[in-house]
Design a protein around this motif. Structure first.
Motif, PDB file in Angstrom:
ATOM      1  N   MET A  47      22.732   0.869   2.935  1.00 36.53           N
ATOM      2  CA  MET A  47      24.009   0.243   3.256  1.00 36.53           C
ATOM      3  C   MET A  47      25.130   1.199   2.851  1.00 36.53           C
ATOM      4  N   GLU A  48      26.079   1.372   3.727  1.00 32.68           N
ATOM      5  CA  GLU A  48      27.217   2.245   3.453  1.00 32.68           C
ATOM      6  C   GLU A  48      28.169   1.588   2.469  1.00 32.68           C
ATOM      7  N   ILE A  49      28.951   2.398   1.787  1.00 30.77           N
ATOM      8  CA  ILE A  49      29.889   1.886   0.794  1.00 30.77           C
ATOM      9  C   ILE A  49      30.904   0.937   1.440  1.00 30.77           C
ATOM     10  N   ARG A  50      31.297   1.206   2.677  1.00 32.63           N
ATOM     11  CA  ARG A  50      32.256   0.326   3.353  1.00 32.63           C
ATOM     12  C   ARG A  50      31.666  -1.070   3.558  1.00 32.63           C
ATOM     13  N   GLU A  51      30.381  -1.142   3.905  1.00 31.40           N
ATOM     14  CA  GLU A  51      29.711  -2.433   4.080  1.00 31.40           C
ATOM     15  C   GLU A  51      29.558  -3.156   2.751  1.00 31.40           C
ATOM     16  N   THR A  52      29.231  -2.403   1.713  1.00 27.26           N
ATOM     17  CA  THR A  52      29.124  -2.973   0.372  1.00 27.26           C
ATOM     18  C   THR A  52      30.459  -3.561  -0.054  1.00 27.26           C
ATOM     19  N   PHE A  53      31.526  -2.792   0.142  1.00 25.48           N
ATOM     20  CA  PHE A  53      32.865  -3.269  -0.197  1.00 25.48           C
ATOM     21  C   PHE A  53      33.193  -4.543   0.572  1.00 25.48           C
ATOM     22  N   ALA A  54      32.915  -4.555   1.864  1.00 24.88           N
ATOM     23  CA  ALA A  54      33.225  -5.707   2.719  1.00 24.88           C
ATOM     24  C   ALA A  54      32.507  -6.966   2.228  1.00 24.88           C
ATOM     25  N   LYS A  55      31.224  -6.837   1.917  1.00 27.55           N
ATOM     26  CA  LYS A  55      30.456  -7.996   1.443  1.00 27.55           C
ATOM     27  C   LYS A  55      30.971  -8.485   0.097  1.00 27.55           C
ATOM     28  N   ASN A  56      31.262  -7.550  -0.800  1.00 26.85           N
ATOM     29  CA  ASN A  56      31.770  -7.931  -2.118  1.00 26.85           C
ATOM     30  C   ASN A  56      33.146  -8.573  -2.014  1.00 26.85           C
ATOM     31  N   LEU A  57      34.003  -8.037  -1.171  1.00 26.89           N
ATOM     32  CA  LEU A  57      35.343  -8.595  -0.994  1.00 26.89           C
ATOM     33  C   LEU A  57      35.252 -10.038  -0.511  1.00 26.89           C
ATOM     34  N   ARG A  58      34.470 -10.278   0.513  1.00 21.74           N
ATOM     35  CA  ARG A  58      34.323 -11.634   1.047  1.00 21.74           C
ATOM     36  C   ARG A  58      33.719 -12.584   0.010  1.00 21.74           C
ATOM     37  N   ARG A  59      32.666 -12.136  -0.670  1.00 16.59           N
ATOM     38  CA  ARG A  59      31.994 -12.963  -1.675  1.00 16.59           C
ATOM     39  C   ARG A  59      32.943 -13.315  -2.825  1.00 16.59           C
ATOM     40  N   LEU A  60      33.651 -12.330  -3.338  1.00 19.49           N
ATOM     41  CA  LEU A  60      34.569 -12.577  -4.448  1.00 19.49           C
ATOM     42  C   LEU A  60      35.747 -13.454  -4.019  1.00 19.49           C
ATOM     43  N   ARG A  61      36.271 -13.210  -2.831  1.00 18.79           N
ATOM     44  CA  ARG A  61      37.388 -14.027  -2.325  1.00 18.79           C
ATOM     45  C   ARG A  61      36.956 -15.484  -2.207  1.00 18.79           C
ATOM     46  N   GLN A  62      35.800 -15.709  -1.609  1.00 18.56           N
ATOM     47  CA  GLN A  62      35.325 -17.071  -1.416  1.00 18.56           C
ATOM     48  C   GLN A  62      34.981 -17.736  -2.749  1.00 18.56           C
ATOM     49  N   SER A  63      34.437 -16.966  -3.698  1.00 14.66           N
ATOM     50  CA  SER A  63      34.090 -17.541  -4.997  1.00 14.66           C
ATOM     51  C   SER A  63      35.330 -17.974  -5.775  1.00 14.66           C
ATOM     52  N   LYS A  64      36.473 -17.356  -5.474  1.00 12.24           N
ATOM     53  CA  LYS A  64      37.740 -17.731  -6.109  1.00 12.24           C
ATOM     54  C   LYS A  64      38.441 -18.844  -5.332  1.00 12.24           C
ATOM     55  N   GLY A  65      37.860 -19.245  -4.199  1.00 13.33           N
ATOM     56  CA  GLY A  65      38.437 -20.310  -3.386  1.00 13.33           C
ATOM     57  C   GLY A  65      39.707 -19.890  -2.658  1.00 13.33           C
ATOM     58  N   LEU A  66      39.797 -18.599  -2.332  1.00 15.08           N
ATOM     59  CA  LEU A  66      40.995 -18.085  -1.663  1.00 15.08           C
ATOM     60  C   LEU A  66      40.754 -17.882  -0.173  1.00 15.08           C
ATOM     61  N   SER A  67      41.751 -18.198   0.613  1.00 11.65           N
ATOM     62  CA  SER A  67      41.714 -17.857   2.033  1.00 11.65           C
ATOM     63  C   SER A  67      42.092 -16.383   2.171  1.00 11.65           C
ATOM     64  N   GLN A  68      41.824 -15.825   3.321  1.00 12.60           N
ATOM     65  CA  GLN A  68      42.262 -14.448   3.581  1.00 12.60           C
ATOM     66  C   GLN A  68      43.778 -14.357   3.465  1.00 12.60           C
ATOM     67  N   GLU A  69      44.461 -15.379   3.938  1.00 13.47           N
ATOM     68  CA  GLU A  69      45.920 -15.384   3.896  1.00 13.47           C
ATOM     69  C   GLU A  69      46.445 -15.398   2.461  1.00 13.47           C
ATOM     70  N   GLU A  70      45.838 -16.213   1.603  1.00  9.90           N
ATOM     71  CA  GLU A  70      46.275 -16.272   0.203  1.00  9.90           C
ATOM     72  C   GLU A  70      46.002 -14.957  -0.513  1.00  9.90           C
ATOM     73  N   LEU A  71      44.832 -14.375  -0.282  1.00 10.57           N
ATOM     74  CA  LEU A  71      44.521 -13.091  -0.895  1.00 10.57           C
ATOM     75  C   LEU A  71      45.498 -12.023  -0.410  1.00 10.57           C
ATOM     76  N   ALA A  72      45.768 -12.016   0.872  1.00  8.57           N
ATOM     77  CA  ALA A  72      46.719 -11.048   1.425  1.00  8.57           C
ATOM     78  C   ALA A  72      48.085 -11.194   0.769  1.00  8.57           C
ATOM     79  N   HIS A  73      48.528 -12.421   0.585  1.00  5.45           N
ATOM     80  CA  HIS A  73      49.817 -12.675  -0.059  1.00  5.45           C
ATOM     81  C   HIS A  73      49.818 -12.141  -1.496  1.00  5.45           C
ATOM     82  N   ARG A  74      48.763 -12.434  -2.241  1.00  4.76           N
ATOM     83  CA  ARG A  74      48.674 -11.992  -3.637  1.00  4.76           C
ATOM     84  C   ARG A  74      48.615 -10.476  -3.768  1.00  4.76           C
TER      85      ARG A  74
END
Length: 70
Positions: A1-28
């Motif tokens: 798995m490429e580092i970009r794919e690893t980053f993408a999966k971790n970003l989504r997993r961490l965002r969802q685990s914090k209960g944040l929407s993409q919009e809220e994360l973008a704002h923060r």
């Protein structure tokens, strides 16, 4: 798995685990929601500054966004 794919999966997993929407994360992190979406789909590679902003917004270490899970 490429580092970009690893980053993408971790970003989504961490965002969802914090209960944040993409919009809220973008704002923060002071980023555009469509950019967050593109990062989560491995379309773009983030700069080190963006990794730092996202990790701060998520309350995690930058390394957590780059760690490979085995």
């Amino acid at each position: 798995m490429e580092i970009r794919e690893t980053f993408a999966k971790n970003l989504r997993r961490l965002r969802q685990s914090k209960g944040l929407s993409q919009e809220e994360l973008a704002h923060r992190a002071d980023l555009d929601r469509t950019y967050i979406s593109s990062l989560e789909r491995s379309i773009y590679s983030p700069s080190i500054d963006v990794v730092d902003r996202l990790s701060t917004a998520l309350g995690v270490e930058a390394a957590d966004l780059l760690k490979k899970s085995y």
